[in-house]
Design a protein around this motif. Structure first.
Motif, short mmCIF file in Angstrom:
data_model
loop_
_atom_site.label_atom_id
_atom_site.label_comp_id
_atom_site.label_asym_id
_atom_site.label_seq_id
_atom_site.Cartn_x
_atom_site.Cartn_y
_atom_site.Cartn_z
N TYR A 196 37.72 40.03 45.83
CA TYR A 196 39.12 40.33 45.52
C TYR A 196 39.69 41.18 46.65
O TYR A 196 39.19 42.29 46.92
CB TYR A 196 39.22 41.07 44.18
N ASP A 199 42.04 45.08 46.22
CA ASP A 199 42.11 45.46 44.80
C ASP A 199 41.96 46.98 44.70
O ASP A 199 40.94 47.50 44.24
CB ASP A 199 41.06 44.72 43.97
N TRP A 203 43.54 44.47 39.26
CA TRP A 203 43.85 43.09 39.66
C TRP A 203 44.72 42.41 38.61
O TRP A 203 44.68 42.78 37.43
CB TRP A 203 42.55 42.30 39.84
N ASN A 210 46.92 41.62 43.70
CA ASN A 210 46.39 42.97 43.48
C ASN A 210 47.41 43.92 42.85
O ASN A 210 47.26 45.14 42.94
CB ASN A 210 45.91 43.57 44.80
N TYR A 271 34.90 41.20 36.03
CA TYR A 271 35.31 42.09 37.13
C TYR A 271 35.09 43.55 36.74
O TYR A 271 34.56 44.34 37.53
CB TYR A 271 36.78 41.83 37.45
#
Length: 500
Positions: A196, A199, A203, A210, A271
């Motif tokens: 990512y 970030d 997110w 982001n 995540y």
């Protein structure tokens, strides 16, 4: 934290009646579905148009495929004891077919573990007087006494999986999580190699960027939920919250056109676990059982992240998802006086209750408002769980769940009609951070009949008619919803038939 227990009995005749209801009307994210392939398949790279598996690609060729991509960035050296999230893919297509029907085409194929649509979620809030200004719930849960022991820790992260979070709110900003590797890194570069880019403060899993801030007016739910869990406390402004110093990791999954919760909440949970969150708060629900969500929650649980979920606002005795998964912690709502909130769902799958009626918290643009729902009850409990993790940082996800449950106040004396359906009681923050293990309350066993069958083939005369004096074999499966699991459980079978 297994909640499944199977028991087989050989006994005389038992008459059982099971009433099942479905209160859900499911909505799906259009023109996409999820598919998980077996471990012996090759990894499919992002933005592919085929899988390389002939029988799967033959079906896909008739669906005008736009994209096949993994749901999360590739995890190198993934622990084989965890769900194989590397082989879960999102397939987007153009033909006019509903996602559930599209996914059905791949059921029972070789190499396919599951295929399913993605459900659109909905928030579990009941709006109330926006000017209600009394945080009645904090004295009820003994928050001030708990703060004499701990005011939280900045190392404890509570991930808010929700529509959006106002990062600049005056009473949230100082508690928003910062990914310092990305903050000090290079713009446009994935400095921490997590898949990512940039970030820094979470997110957006709907718009794939982001920025988890709200864009449209109705994206106010996650800001309120964040304040319920861990608004900045003792700063001379706004409201207080159980989590006090605990950090908020904003994970947005509502789209910016309508505010629909159509983003990938399951990917957000994965995540959060990868980012080291101690907790996720999930104040939403909708749709039925999802293997993809189950994989995500189990992955997070095994990595030490406890997922706390709202039990639902149906005022029904029903199993509600995601609160019904066996690796999450489900929260019902209470009102003043510890009575069950009139809207709150109740069920054996509920692990605890928490104040959720008329909860004052942050709203976007430095505003404040009161709202009601299990959406509020869940983050209040999550904030208390953050205090526990601050005081006992080495607890596993299961140990954290047990401590939260085993230190609750019993509320069944005034909610007797809901016995065992509101979890172990109403959350108590002071007990949660001060009790020794020897002081834990006993968590009641919560079991329900899952399956029942009876036969006279093995030990009877085999005529499928249960005769007087005949021995009958019975298969009974029970769902064990108890957070600690259960040992040495006595099960008593009774019948309304006086002849038995």
């Amino acid at each position: 934290m297994s909640k499944k227990l199977e028991i087989i009995f050989i006994l005389l005749v038992l008459c059982v009646s099971v009433d099942a209801k479905n209160f859900q009307n499911f909505e799906f994210v259009p023109n996409e579905f999820i598919i998980k392939l077996s471990p012996d398949t090759k990894i499919i790279t992002p933005n592919s148009s085929f899988t390389g598996i002939i029988e799967i690609d033959d079906i896909l060729s008739k669906m005008a495929i736009d994209d096949i991509s993994p749901v999360v960035p590739y995890k190198k050296n993934l622990d084989p004891s965890l769900p194989d999230i590397n082989r879960i893919y999102r397939i987007r297509y153009s033909v006019n077919i509903s996602p559930d029907k599209a996914a059905e085409k791949f059921h029972n194929l070789d190499y396919v573990i599951y295929s399913e649509p993605r459900y659109i979620q909905y928030e579990t809030t009941v709006p109330n007087d926006p000017y209600y200004s009394n945080q009645w719930h904090l004295p009820v849960i003994d928050a001030s006494q708990a703060w004499n022991t701990t005011t939280g820790d900045t190392s404890v992260i509570i991930a808010i999986v929700d529509d959006a979070v106002d990062l600049d709110h005056e009473d949230l900003a100082d508690n928003i999580f910062t990914n310092w590797v990305e903050y000090h890194g290079t713009d446009g570069v994935d400095d921490d190699f997590n898949g990512y880019v940039d970030d820094i403060h979470g997110w957006d899993f709907a718009e794939n960027n982001n920025d988890p801030n709200p864009v449209i007016d109705n994206q106010d739910h996650g800001t309120h939920v964040s304040g319920c869990a861990s608004a900045v406390t003792n700063n001379g402004i706004g409201v207080a919250a159980p989590g006090w110093k605990c950090k908020i990791l904003p994970l947005k999954f509502s789209n910016d056109n309508s505010g629909s919760l159509s983003g990938d909440a399951a990917a957000a949970i994965i995540y959060a676990a990868d980012m080291g969150a101690a907790l996720t708060n999930n104040s939403y629900g909708g749709g039925g059982f999802s293997n993809y969500f189950l994989d995500a929650f189990h992955y997070a649980y095994e990595l030490g992240t406890l997922s706390i979920t709202s039990a639902g606002n149906s005022d029904e005795n029903e199993l509600f998802y995601p609160a019904g998964y066996n690796s999450v912690f489900s929260v019902a709502s209470t009102a003043s006086g510890d009575y069950k909130s009139g809207f709150s769902t109740y069920h054996l799958s509920v692990d605890i209750s928490s104040p959720g009626s008329g909860i004052l918290s942050a709203y976007p643009n430095n505003d404040y408002a009161s709202a009601s729902g299990t959406s509020m009850a869940s983050p209040v409990a999550a904030g208390v769980a953050g205090l526990i993790k601050s005081q006992f940082p080495d607890l596993t996800a299961n140990e954290l769940a047990v401590r939260l449950s085993a230190t609750a106040d019993n509320i069944y004396d005034i909610n007797s009609e809901y016995y065992l359906l509101l979890g172990s009681g109403r959350v108590n923050a002071n007990n949660a951070v001060t009790y020794t293990n020897n002081q834990f309350n006993t968590i009641p066993v919560r079991m329900a009949l899952a399956n029942f069958s009876a036969s006279d083939l093995l030990h009877g005369n085999g005529d499928s008619s249960f005769d007087p004096g005949e021995t009958i074999d019975m298969d009974i499966s029970l769902n064990n919803y108890s957070i600690m699991g259960s040992e040495n459980v006595n099960v008593y079978l009774t019948s309304a038939d006086s002849r038995i």
